[in-house]
Motif scaffolding. Structure first.
Motif, short mmCIF file in Angstrom:
data_model
loop_
_atom_site.label_atom_id
_atom_site.label_comp_id
_atom_site.label_asym_id
_atom_site.label_seq_id
_atom_site.Cartn_x
_atom_site.Cartn_y
_atom_site.Cartn_z
N MET A 47 47.86 61.43 32.14
CA MET A 47 49.29 61.27 32.41
C MET A 47 50.16 62.13 31.51
O MET A 47 51.34 62.31 31.78
N PHE A 48 49.59 62.66 30.43
CA PHE A 48 50.37 63.51 29.54
C PHE A 48 50.70 64.81 30.25
O PHE A 48 49.82 65.50 30.76
N THR A 55 57.91 72.64 20.75
CA THR A 55 57.95 71.58 19.73
C THR A 55 56.77 71.66 18.77
O THR A 55 56.95 71.61 17.55
N VAL A 56 55.57 71.78 19.30
CA VAL A 56 54.38 71.82 18.45
C VAL A 56 54.44 73.04 17.53
O VAL A 56 54.14 72.94 16.34
N SER A 73 58.55 58.41 18.16
CA SER A 73 58.10 58.34 19.55
C SER A 73 58.03 56.89 19.98
O SER A 73 57.85 55.99 19.16
N ASN A 74 58.14 56.67 21.27
CA ASN A 74 57.90 55.33 21.80
C ASN A 74 56.46 55.22 22.30
O ASN A 74 56.11 54.30 23.00
N CYS A 75 55.64 56.15 21.91
CA CYS A 75 54.24 56.18 22.32
C CYS A 75 53.52 54.97 21.72
O CYS A 75 53.61 54.70 20.52
N LEU A 82 45.09 59.89 21.19
CA LEU A 82 45.02 60.78 22.34
C LEU A 82 46.02 61.92 22.23
O LEU A 82 45.70 63.06 22.55
N VAL A 83 47.22 61.61 21.79
CA VAL A 83 48.25 62.64 21.65
C VAL A 83 47.82 63.66 20.60
O VAL A 83 47.97 64.87 20.81
N GLU A 84 47.26 63.19 19.49
CA GLU A 84 46.81 64.10 18.45
C GLU A 84 45.73 65.03 18.99
O GLU A 84 45.72 66.22 18.69
N GLU A 85 44.79 64.50 19.78
CA GLU A 85 43.73 65.31 20.37
C GLU A 85 44.29 66.28 21.40
O GLU A 85 43.83 67.41 21.51
#
Length: 87
Positions: A47-48, A55-56, A73-75, A82-85
């Motif tokens: 879904m990402f 940004t990165v 973040s509201n993550c 998962l976001v880090e990976e």
């Protein structure tokens, strides 16, 4: 599933409720989607959509310069790894 994993579904665990508890509650609400909801943790990375362009790169450049960087973040906490990976 679009109607089941709606904004309300995501808001539920974005508010701090565990993903596991959210899924269990939604399986009660939508028993016909029990199996699909059970695999959600495995497919959520799909879904990402990606970063907000640039940004990165900006964050990495600031870190390289020794600037402490904090991102808000509201993550859900289950998604942070998962976001880090992903990035």
């Amino acid at each position: 599933m679009t109607n089941v994993c709606s904004a309300d579904f995501h808001l539920s665990y974005d508010e701090g409720r565990s993903l596991e508890k959210t899924i269990a509650e939604w399986q009660q609400r939508f028993p016909e989607y029990t199996t699909e909801l059970a695999i959600f943790p495995e497919i959520r990375k799909d879904m990402f959509l990606g970063e907000i362009r640039g940004t990165v790169k900006i964050v990495k450049e600031l870190q390289k310069q020794g600037v402490k960087v904090y991102l808000l973040s509201n993550c859900a906490h289950e998604n942070i790894k998962l976001v880090e990976e992903f990035f």
